[in-house]
Design a protein around this motif. Structure first.
Motif: not given
Length: 257
Positions: A80-88, A94-107
């Motif tokens: 998938k084109p990087l510029l089309k990735v909706d990181t938000q 990902v934050a909805a997964l049970p064990w996840v408290d915080t998540v930060v993404s980097h492209r």
């Protein structure tokens, strides 16, 4: 009305000045048009370039969370084109997964999309419909287990129906608050926290109970309980009542009196 004719030389100079201003404006318009066209073309090239597509989704910080579950939740496919990735949107999923408290993404321009997560810490276990619900300090249900792990305290007298990723209800919060605030010196001696009809008790691993009453003045109650456990003779201990922390009361089993 009589007008004075303009000097021909001034007239010619004025005309030339107007022409220069017109040419200058035209050049600015042309430059802006070319810059816009180049930007659009560059954007199109970058959007379609195989050099700026997703090569891999990388997960960091996952110990209890399955990295494959993170990748699936993010919904970012390779190519998938990087510029089309909706990181938000991916972070929210990902934050909805049970064990996840915080998540930060980097492209990254190298083609990697990295998700760095911080996981929640289990603090207690609540009886569920089947087995035990492992929860954190916020009441988030992290997992469903057959037995209480040794590093958490059981909350007894409460039964809750929830799935991992859900939350325990308000009724269970007083016992959870006790579990969160237990000082380390007392936590190691507590096998379970019992809640019934608004009254809280600590079941001691060495035998006996600490009666807390309600969830008020917990710091003073914990201090009173610890003081009694350290200084008093605990033979045949039945209860240590710290509902009035300034005057704790120790009672012993009837068969030992």
């Amino acid at each position: 009305m009589t007008t004075v004719p303009m000097d021909p030389r001034l007239q010619a100079r004025r005309v030339e000045l107007l022409r220069r201003q017109g040419r200058r404006r035209l050049r600015v318009v042309v430059v802006l048009a070319i810059a816009t066209a180049l930007a659009v073309a560059l954007w199109w090239v970058l959007l379609k370039s195989p050099l700026l597509t997703v090569d891999a989704v990388v997960v960091a910080g996952a110990e209890r969370t399955d990295p494959a579950a993170v990748v699936t939740a993010a919904g970012i496919r390779e190519g998938k084109p990087l510029l089309k990735v909706d990181t938000q949107a991916a972070e929210q999923a990902v934050a909805a997964l049970p064990w996840v408290d915080t998540v930060v993404s980097h492209r990254g321009l190298g083609g990697d999309v990295t998700f760095t997560i911080v996981e929640r810490e289990p603090i207690a276990a609540v009886p569920g419909a089947e087995g035990w619900l492992l929860v954190d300090a916020d009441g988030r249900v992290l997992d469903q287990l057959d037995a209480v792990p040794p590093d958490v305290v059981a909350l007894e007298g409460i039964r809750w129906q929830a799935s991992p990723g859900g939350w325990i209800g308000e009724r269970a919060l007083p016992a959870l608050e006790v579990a969160v605030l237990l000082p380390e010196g007392l936590r190691s001696r507590v096998g379970a926290i019992h809640q019934r009809d608004g009254e809280l008790q600590l079941t001691l691993t060495e035998g006996g109970r600490v009666v807390l009453g309600d969830a008020g003045e917990l710091d003073q109650k914990f201090l009173a309980a610890l003081t009694m456990l350290v200084r008093a003779d605990l033979a045949c201990l039945d209860t240590i009542d710290v509902r009035a922390p300034a005057v704790p009361v120790l009672t012993r089993l009837a068969e030992c009196s």
